[in-house]
Design a protein around this motif. Sequence first.
Motif, PDB file in Angstrom:
ATOM      1  N   THR A   1       3.099 -15.057  19.872  1.00  0.00           N
ATOM      2  CA  THR A   1       3.002 -14.737  18.455  1.00  0.00           C
ATOM      3  C   THR A   1       2.016 -13.593  18.270  1.00  0.00           C
ATOM      4  O   THR A   1       0.902 -13.648  18.808  1.00  0.00           O
ATOM      5  CB  THR A   1       2.500 -15.956  17.645  1.00  0.00           C
ATOM      6  OG1 THR A   1       3.324 -17.085  17.940  1.00  0.00           O
ATOM      7  CG2 THR A   1       2.528 -15.680  16.161  1.00  0.00           C
ATOM      8  N   LYS A   2       2.430 -12.597  17.511  1.00  0.00           N
ATOM      9  CA  LYS A   2       1.533 -11.498  17.171  1.00  0.00           C
ATOM     10  C   LYS A   2       0.536 -12.021  16.140  1.00  0.00           C
ATOM     11  O   LYS A   2       0.937 -12.552  15.106  1.00  0.00           O
ATOM     12  CB  LYS A   2       2.342 -10.329  16.606  1.00  0.00           C
ATOM     13  CG  LYS A   2       1.538  -9.105  16.295  1.00  0.00           C
ATOM     14  CD  LYS A   2       2.455  -7.984  15.829  1.00  0.00           C
ATOM     15  CE  LYS A   2       1.627  -6.761  15.498  1.00  0.00           C
ATOM     16  NZ  LYS A   2       2.469  -5.610  15.167  1.00  0.00           N
TER      17      LYS A   2
ATOM     18  N   GLU B   1       4.238  -6.940  22.968  1.00  0.00           N
ATOM     19  CA  GLU B   1       5.152  -6.286  23.913  1.00  0.00           C
ATOM     20  C   GLU B   1       4.538  -6.243  25.314  1.00  0.00           C
ATOM     21  O   GLU B   1       5.225  -6.461  26.311  1.00  0.00           O
ATOM     22  CB  GLU B   1       5.493  -4.871  23.438  1.00  0.00           C
ATOM     23  CG  GLU B   1       6.305  -4.818  22.162  1.00  0.00           C
ATOM     24  CD  GLU B   1       5.472  -4.987  20.885  1.00  0.00           C
ATOM     25  OE1 GLU B   1       6.078  -5.221  19.823  1.00  0.00           O
ATOM     26  OE2 GLU B   1       4.224  -4.899  20.940  1.00  0.00           O
ATOM     27  N   LYS B   2       3.247  -5.976  25.396  1.00  0.00           N
ATOM     28  CA  LYS B   2       2.558  -5.921  26.684  1.00  0.00           C
ATOM     29  C   LYS B   2       2.558  -7.294  27.359  1.00  0.00           C
ATOM     30  O   LYS B   2       2.818  -7.418  28.548  1.00  0.00           O
ATOM     31  CB  LYS B   2       1.125  -5.434  26.471  1.00  0.00           C
ATOM     32  CG  LYS B   2       0.407  -5.055  27.736  1.00  0.00           C
ATOM     33  CD  LYS B   2      -1.000  -4.546  27.442  1.00  0.00           C
ATOM     34  CE  LYS B   2      -0.961  -3.162  26.867  1.00  0.00           C
ATOM     35  NZ  LYS B   2      -2.304  -2.566  26.738  1.00  0.00           N
ATOM     36  N   VAL B   3       2.296  -8.331  26.564  1.00  0.00           N
ATOM     37  CA  VAL B   3       2.282  -9.686  27.116  1.00  0.00           C
ATOM     38  C   VAL B   3       3.702 -10.103  27.516  1.00  0.00           C
ATOM     39  O   VAL B   3       3.909 -10.679  28.587  1.00  0.00           O
ATOM     40  CB  VAL B   3       1.645 -10.687  26.128  1.00  0.00           C
ATOM     41  CG1 VAL B   3       1.695 -12.103  26.690  1.00  0.00           C
ATOM     42  CG2 VAL B   3       0.199 -10.287  25.812  1.00  0.00           C
TER      43      VAL B   3
ATOM     44  N   THR C   1      -2.328 -11.136  20.715  1.00  0.00           N
ATOM     45  CA  THR C   1      -1.163 -11.994  20.914  1.00  0.00           C
ATOM     46  C   THR C   1      -1.625 -13.387  21.297  1.00  0.00           C
ATOM     47  O   THR C   1      -2.464 -13.543  22.198  1.00  0.00           O
ATOM     48  CB  THR C   1      -0.266 -11.435  22.046  1.00  0.00           C
ATOM     49  OG1 THR C   1       0.113 -10.099  21.715  1.00  0.00           O
ATOM     50  CG2 THR C   1       0.976 -12.293  22.234  1.00  0.00           C
ATOM     51  N   ARG C   2      -1.078 -14.390  20.612  1.00  0.00           N
ATOM     52  CA  ARG C   2      -1.338 -15.783  20.971  1.00  0.00           C
ATOM     53  C   ARG C   2      -0.196 -16.255  21.859  1.00  0.00           C
ATOM     54  O   ARG C   2       0.979 -16.052  21.551  1.00  0.00           O
ATOM     55  CB  ARG C   2      -1.416 -16.670  19.741  1.00  0.00           C
ATOM     56  CG  ARG C   2      -1.641 -18.159  20.109  1.00  0.00           C
ATOM     57  CD  ARG C   2      -1.720 -19.076  18.909  1.00  0.00           C
ATOM     58  NE  ARG C   2      -2.785 -18.679  18.010  1.00  0.00           N
ATOM     59  CZ  ARG C   2      -2.611 -18.245  16.753  1.00  0.00           C
ATOM     60  NH1 ARG C   2      -1.400 -18.169  16.243  1.00  0.00           N
ATOM     61  NH2 ARG C   2      -3.639 -17.906  16.017  1.00  0.00           N
TER      62      ARG C   2
ATOM     63  N   PRO D   1      10.435 -10.685  21.627  1.00  0.00           N
ATOM     64  CA  PRO D   1       9.356 -10.934  22.591  1.00  0.00           C
ATOM     65  C   PRO D   1       8.603 -12.233  22.264  1.00  0.00           C
ATOM     66  O   PRO D   1       7.388 -12.316  22.468  1.00  0.00           O
ATOM     67  CB  PRO D   1       8.445  -9.727  22.369  1.00  0.00           C
ATOM     68  CG  PRO D   1       8.524  -9.511  20.872  1.00  0.00           C
ATOM     69  CD  PRO D   1       9.947  -9.884  20.491  1.00  0.00           C
ATOM     70  N   ASN D   2       9.306 -13.235  21.765  1.00  0.00           N
ATOM     71  CA  ASN D   2       8.626 -14.424  21.265  1.00  0.00           C
ATOM     72  C   ASN D   2       8.736 -15.687  22.100  1.00  0.00           C
ATOM     73  O   ASN D   2       7.844 -16.536  22.046  1.00  0.00           O
ATOM     74  CB  ASN D   2       9.120 -14.750  19.843  1.00  0.00           C
ATOM     75  CG  ASN D   2       8.880 -13.603  18.897  1.00  0.00           C
ATOM     76  OD1 ASN D   2       9.811 -12.909  18.497  1.00  0.00           O
ATOM     77  ND2 ASN D   2       7.628 -13.366  18.572  1.00  0.00           N
TER      78      ASN D   2
END
Length: 143
Positions: free
Chosen positions: A93-94, A17-19, A100-101, A70-71
């Motif tokens: 991707t989580k 979510e942050k990213v 996060t990647r 968020p993806n």
Amino acid sequence: METKPLIVERTYNASIEKVWNAITNKDQMKEWYFDLKEFKAEKGFKFSFTGGDEHVQYVHNCEVLEVDPPNKLSHTWTYEKNAGYSVVTWELTKVGENKTRVILTHDGLSSFSNGDPNFEVASFTKGWNSILGESLKNYVEAL
């Protein structure tokens, strides 16, 4: 001659979510990316910004093509005074509780070949590695 897409992958110590917010919120984007007058993560939204180096600045014209929060965020990447056309795709991707990647794919770079070294794949590679490897990383991991 079409070149393979440029792919840059990084993993951050930050939630997805942050990213996602960092790559879709114009106020956050200006802290680590470019200062966009307007940006909305909505299909069809058109935005522009100026970027370059100490010698020359280029007007970038873009349009959001796909949004899957968020993806995934995908948008065109063109220039005001260059006939080329490319697409930038951000895939998130989580990969852990707070990891996060991000895989960034920039496709269509060969369409910009006009003899200007700023439009060579090596220049884009350097730029995206700096943006993802330093600017975005430092921003999301410091929040």
